[in-house]
Design a protein around this motif. Structure first.
Motif, PDB file in Angstrom:
ATOM      1  N   ILE A  41       0.841  -1.206   0.000  1.00  0.00           N
ATOM      2  CA  ILE A  41       0.000   0.000   0.000  1.00  0.00           C
ATOM      3  C   ILE A  41       0.874   1.254   0.000  1.00  0.00           C
ATOM      4  N   TYR A  42       1.940   1.232   0.791  1.00  0.00           N
ATOM      5  CA  TYR A  42       2.845   2.386   0.871  1.00  0.00           C
ATOM      6  C   TYR A  42       3.494   2.680  -0.486  1.00  0.00           C
ATOM      7  N   LEU A  43       4.022   1.643  -1.137  1.00  0.00           N
ATOM      8  CA  LEU A  43       4.697   1.838  -2.429  1.00  0.00           C
ATOM      9  C   LEU A  43       3.705   2.232  -3.521  1.00  0.00           C
ATOM     10  N   THR A  44       2.490   1.695  -3.448  1.00  0.00           N
ATOM     11  CA  THR A  44       1.458   2.066  -4.425  1.00  0.00           C
ATOM     12  C   THR A  44       1.144   3.552  -4.327  1.00  0.00           C
ATOM     13  N   GLN A  45       1.000   4.039  -3.104  1.00  0.00           N
ATOM     14  CA  GLN A  45       0.726   5.457  -2.893  1.00  0.00           C
ATOM     15  C   GLN A  45       1.924   6.307  -3.333  1.00  0.00           C
ATOM     16  N   LEU A  46       3.124   5.837  -3.053  1.00  0.00           N
ATOM     17  CA  LEU A  46       4.348   6.574  -3.376  1.00  0.00           C
ATOM     18  C   LEU A  46       4.553   6.683  -4.881  1.00  0.00           C
ATOM     19  N   TRP A  47       4.325   5.601  -5.617  1.00  0.00           N
ATOM     20  CA  TRP A  47       4.576   5.575  -7.056  1.00  0.00           C
ATOM     21  C   TRP A  47       3.342   5.929  -7.889  1.00  0.00           C
ATOM     22  N   ASN A  48       2.158   5.853  -7.274  1.00  0.00           N
ATOM     23  CA  ASN A  48       0.897   6.025  -8.002  1.00  0.00           C
ATOM     24  C   ASN A  48       0.823   5.063  -9.191  1.00  0.00           C
ATOM     25  N   ARG A  49       1.225   3.834  -8.949  1.00  0.00           N
ATOM     26  CA  ARG A  49       1.186   2.790  -9.977  1.00  0.00           C
ATOM     27  C   ARG A  49       0.648   1.500  -9.356  1.00  0.00           C
ATOM     28  N   GLU A  50       0.065   0.698 -10.206  1.00  0.00           N
ATOM     29  CA  GLU A  50      -0.370  -0.615  -9.730  1.00  0.00           C
ATOM     30  C   GLU A  50       0.851  -1.491  -9.480  1.00  0.00           C
ATOM     31  N   ILE A  51       0.751  -2.323  -8.450  1.00  0.00           N
ATOM     32  CA  ILE A  51       1.795  -3.306  -8.155  1.00  0.00           C
ATOM     33  C   ILE A  51       1.125  -4.657  -8.018  1.00  0.00           C
ATOM     34  N   ALA A  52       1.627  -5.643  -8.754  1.00  0.00           N
ATOM     35  CA  ALA A  52       1.070  -6.998  -8.707  1.00  0.00           C
ATOM     36  C   ALA A  52       2.089  -7.956  -8.111  1.00  0.00           C
ATOM     37  N   LEU A  53       1.640  -8.787  -7.196  1.00  0.00           N
ATOM     38  CA  LEU A  53       2.483  -9.819  -6.591  1.00  0.00           C
ATOM     39  C   LEU A  53       1.901 -11.187  -6.899  1.00  0.00           C
ATOM     40  N   TYR A  54       2.808 -12.178  -7.085  1.00  0.00           N
ATOM     41  CA  TYR A  54       2.380 -13.549  -7.354  1.00  0.00           C
ATOM     42  C   TYR A  54       2.864 -14.449  -6.223  1.00  0.00           C
ATOM     43  N   LEU A  55       1.918 -15.140  -5.594  1.00  0.00           N
ATOM     44  CA  LEU A  55       2.232 -16.022  -4.474  1.00  0.00           C
ATOM     45  C   LEU A  55       1.840 -17.455  -4.804  1.00  0.00           C
ATOM     46  N   HIS A  90      -2.962  -7.613  -6.524  1.00  0.00           N
ATOM     47  CA  HIS A  90      -2.447  -6.354  -7.077  1.00  0.00           C
ATOM     48  C   HIS A  90      -3.258  -5.169  -6.566  1.00  0.00           C
ATOM     49  N   THR A  91      -2.673  -3.999  -6.632  1.00  0.00           N
ATOM     50  CA  THR A  91      -3.284  -2.792  -6.065  1.00  0.00           C
ATOM     51  C   THR A  91      -3.933  -1.933  -7.141  1.00  0.00           C
ATOM     52  N   HIS A  92      -4.952  -1.167  -6.736  1.00  0.00           N
ATOM     53  CA  HIS A  92      -5.594  -0.159  -7.574  1.00  0.00           C
ATOM     54  C   HIS A  92      -5.397   1.204  -6.902  1.00  0.00           C
ATOM     55  N   PRO A  93      -4.512   2.058  -7.419  1.00  0.00           N
ATOM     56  CA  PRO A  93      -4.230   3.338  -6.754  1.00  0.00           C
ATOM     57  C   PRO A  93      -5.379   4.338  -6.800  1.00  0.00           C
ATOM     58  N   ASN A  94      -6.431   4.050  -7.579  1.00  0.00           N
ATOM     59  CA  ASN A  94      -7.582   4.968  -7.612  1.00  0.00           C
ATOM     60  C   ASN A  94      -8.579   4.706  -6.478  1.00  0.00           C
ATOM     61  N   GLY A  95      -8.287   3.731  -5.631  1.00  0.00           N
ATOM     62  CA  GLY A  95      -9.146   3.463  -4.485  1.00  0.00           C
ATOM     63  C   GLY A  95     -10.234   2.438  -4.736  1.00  0.00           C
ATOM     64  N   ASP A  96     -10.470   2.082  -6.005  1.00  0.00           N
ATOM     65  CA  ASP A  96     -11.538   1.130  -6.333  1.00  0.00           C
ATOM     66  C   ASP A  96     -10.994  -0.286  -6.179  1.00  0.00           C
ATOM     67  N   SER A 116      -6.781 -11.054  -6.885  1.00  0.00           N
ATOM     68  CA  SER A 116      -7.275 -10.136  -5.854  1.00  0.00           C
ATOM     69  C   SER A 116      -6.899  -8.702  -6.207  1.00  0.00           C
ATOM     70  N   ALA A 117      -7.854  -7.783  -6.010  1.00  0.00           N
ATOM     71  CA  ALA A 117      -7.608  -6.352  -6.204  1.00  0.00           C
ATOM     72  C   ALA A 117      -7.660  -5.673  -4.843  1.00  0.00           C
ATOM     73  N   VAL A 118      -6.658  -4.822  -4.591  1.00  0.00           N
ATOM     74  CA  VAL A 118      -6.553  -4.093  -3.328  1.00  0.00           C
ATOM     75  C   VAL A 118      -6.730  -2.609  -3.617  1.00  0.00           C
ATOM     76  N   GLY A 119      -7.789  -2.015  -3.089  1.00  0.00           N
ATOM     77  CA  GLY A 119      -8.026  -0.588  -3.287  1.00  0.00           C
ATOM     78  C   GLY A 119      -7.163   0.239  -2.356  1.00  0.00           C
ATOM     79  N   VAL A 120      -6.471   1.256  -2.930  1.00  0.00           N
ATOM     80  CA  VAL A 120      -5.588   2.126  -2.138  1.00  0.00           C
ATOM     81  C   VAL A 120      -5.964   3.578  -2.402  1.00  0.00           C
ATOM     82  N   ARG A 121      -6.270   4.303  -1.332  1.00  0.00           N
ATOM     83  CA  ARG A 121      -6.542   5.739  -1.450  1.00  0.00           C
ATOM     84  C   ARG A 121      -5.930   6.453  -0.247  1.00  0.00           C
ATOM     85  N   ASP A 122      -5.130   7.500  -0.531  1.00  0.00           N
ATOM     86  CA  ASP A 122      -4.480   8.292   0.525  1.00  0.00           C
ATOM     87  C   ASP A 122      -3.667   7.412   1.471  1.00  0.00           C
ATOM     88  N   GLY A 123      -3.023   6.396   0.900  1.00  0.00           N
ATOM     89  CA  GLY A 123      -2.161   5.534   1.699  1.00  0.00           C
ATOM     90  C   GLY A 123      -2.890   4.557   2.583  1.00  0.00           C
TER      91      GLY A 123
END
Length: 533
Positions: A41-55, A90-96, A116-123
């Protein structure tokens, strides 16, 4: 751990911070290790880019991808034979936090266990949505809030899904629409959206919310202003809408921007009306006109290199392996438009022969016009019944554009008067010019008429504005000088006598009736006889 994607402008130390996340092991019961999610979440907010991880299923972090605004490039995973046991988070920096069509496509194409999609808004985390691949058309969906995701058991959820859980849907099974519109002033009511809501209902869609902005704050690129667009994304998330409907006609750029920002299908007013027309069309002529109008409406939205760089023209820069899929789609669409225009021309020639035969009969032609859902079809049915004719007209539905194909019937009003009465498609506010041109053949019944019967829903709060809209369309058709008799219908529902008086004083030859109440039409025929004399 491999990291791919758009890494431009990112410090090496920050990329290393992402790599270090592979040191954390995720338990089988966990969707993702809490520390990994926090840094994600921190890096998504910092870069304003989606980040995808594979587990992997045991919880090992295998790969990562970085993208911008829903364009994450999904990397190839080593050992594709085990990909069915891999999950992507992966993250969605638009909060959705809802999964986009691209996400669902990746779930199938990579044959992942889950996406999985993770919504991120304002960190901060706004929510998580998980989709499990079922092997069928619809994945199994789970939604998690910021408060409940910690207690979620991924392994148990996977087991429950395997036992045959089904995808979450709206209770009615219909699409869930969110309406948006621009208004000219703060004093305006939401009448525009009330009508749009009725259009959506006529199209078989459930409306779950609406958002209005003053037109002066709108943007040419995104339709809504940036702040309002963020609010829209948040509201879409709350209402779980799956389609956005706009009250105006959108430019191709506006449509693409809204779809990109929301991750949902977007329809403008014209597209919605054409969808209703497609449902209503019964005759061959009507179906041809609807398909032709839809193709002409969609053609500008097929974007790519643009008209100036179109490869269809040949010449330098156009040689190579052949047409792109985009140009192939365009060519096929243009070919289909040409074919439809030829077929429609033949159908219209046949209609023209019928019209000439009716003209030879010498009977006066009376055309019913009016705003959609005003009661035109009901009037025709009542006219035939009261004249003693056998009515084959279906009962008018309480829906916009319930009648699309033109209907012409001979009615003997009395011993001295027999007429040809025609019912045509209803008019509506913001009727696009190209839509009017597409149905010009249908509206020729109006142009050929001797007298127009204008049916007005007198009980509607915007009755006068609806009447003005009808007169504007008649002017576009060149029919403004034809004799018009105004039928103020539904007077039994009018609450204020002053409103009825204003309508009577503003419109030509007004007659107050209630078709539902079964009022006699004798006064209508009496006035019609005097106008025809």
């Amino acid at each position: 751990m491999d990291i791919s994607g758009d890494l431009a402008g990112i410090r090496a130390s920050q990329i290393q911070e992402l790599k270090n996340l592979s040191e954390f092991g995720t338990e089988r019961s966990e969707l993702i290790h809490p520390e990994i999610l926090d840094r994600l979440i921190y890096l998504t907010q910092l870069w304003n880019r989606e980040i995808a991880l594979y587990l992997s299923r045991p919880g090992t972090l295998l790969a990562a991808a970085v993208g911008r605004h829903a364009t994450v490039t999904l990397p190839p995973i080593k050992g594709r034979s085990v990909s069915k046991h891999l999950r992507c988070i992966h993250t969605h920096p638009n909060g959705d936090y809802r999964l986009s069509p691209l996400d669902y496509s990746a779930l199938d194409s990579l044959q992942l266990e889950s996406m999985s999609a993770v919504g991120v808004r304002d960190g901060k985390l706004t929510g998580i949505q998980i989709a499990y691949r079922t092997g069928e058309s619809d994945p199994y969906i789970v939604n998690l809030s910021p408060e409940t995701w910690h207690s979620f058991d991924y392994n148990e959820s996977l087991a429950n899904f395997s036992r045959g859980a089904t995808k979450k849907q709206s209770a009615s099974g219909k699409e869930r629409a969110f309406l948006i519109a621009l208004e000219d002033s703060e004093q305006e009511t939401n009448e525009d959206l009330t009508e749009l809501r009725e259009l959506a209902r006529s199209a078989g869609v459930d409306v779950v919310g609406q958002l209005v902005q003053l037109r002066r704050y709108g943007q040419s690129r995104s339709y809504l202003g940036s702040g309002k667009l963020e609010e829209l994304v948040h509201r879409l998330q709350e209402t779980e809408a799956n389609v956005v409907i706009c009250d105006d006609e959108l430019s191709p750029t506006q449509l693409r921007t809204l779809e990109t920002e929301t991750g949902l299908k977007v329809l403008d007013r014209t597209g919605l009306i054409l969808d209703i027309f497609a449902q209503r069309a019964q005759s061959r002529e009507g179906k041809l006109q609807v398909e032709l109008a839809q193709l002409k409406h969609l053609l500008p939205y097929l974007s790519g290199q643009g008209q100036a760089l179109s490869r269809l023209g040949g010449g330098v820069g156009s040689r190579g392996p052949g047409e792109t899929k985009l140009e192939l789609d365009r060519r096929r669409m243009r070919d289909r438009i040409t074919l439809l225009e030829k077929e429609l021309k033949l159908v219209l020639q046949h209609r023209d022969v019928q019209r000439k035969q009716r003209t030879k009969s010498g009977l006066p032609i009376i055309a019913l016009v009016g705003y959609t859902n005003a009661g035109k079809t009901t009037f025709m049915k009542k006219a035939m019944e009261q004249a003693g004719s056998r009515s084959d007209i279906p009962i008018g539905e309480n829906k916009l554009f319930a009648t699309l194909d033109p209907i012409v019937r001979s009615i003997r009003v009395n011993s001295s008067l027999e007429i040809l009465l025609s019912d045509t498609v209803g008019f509506i506010r913001k009727l696009p010019t190209q839509l009017l041109r597409a149905f010009l053949a249908t509206l020729e019944e109006v142009q050929q008429a001797d007298v127009l019967l204008h049916v007005v829903d007198a009980s509607h709060p915007q009755a006068l504005q609806h009447a003005e809209t009808v007169h504007e369309v008649l002017k576009q058709l060149g029919c403004q000088d034809k004799p018009i008799i105004t039928l103020l219908n539904k007077v039994d529902k009018v609450l204020g006598e002053d409103d009825l008086t204003e309508l009577s004083q503003s419109l030509p030859y007004p007659i107050e009736i209630s078709l539902k109440r079964g009022d006699s039409l004798k006064q209508v025929w009496k006035l019609l006889s005097s106008v025809l004399a």
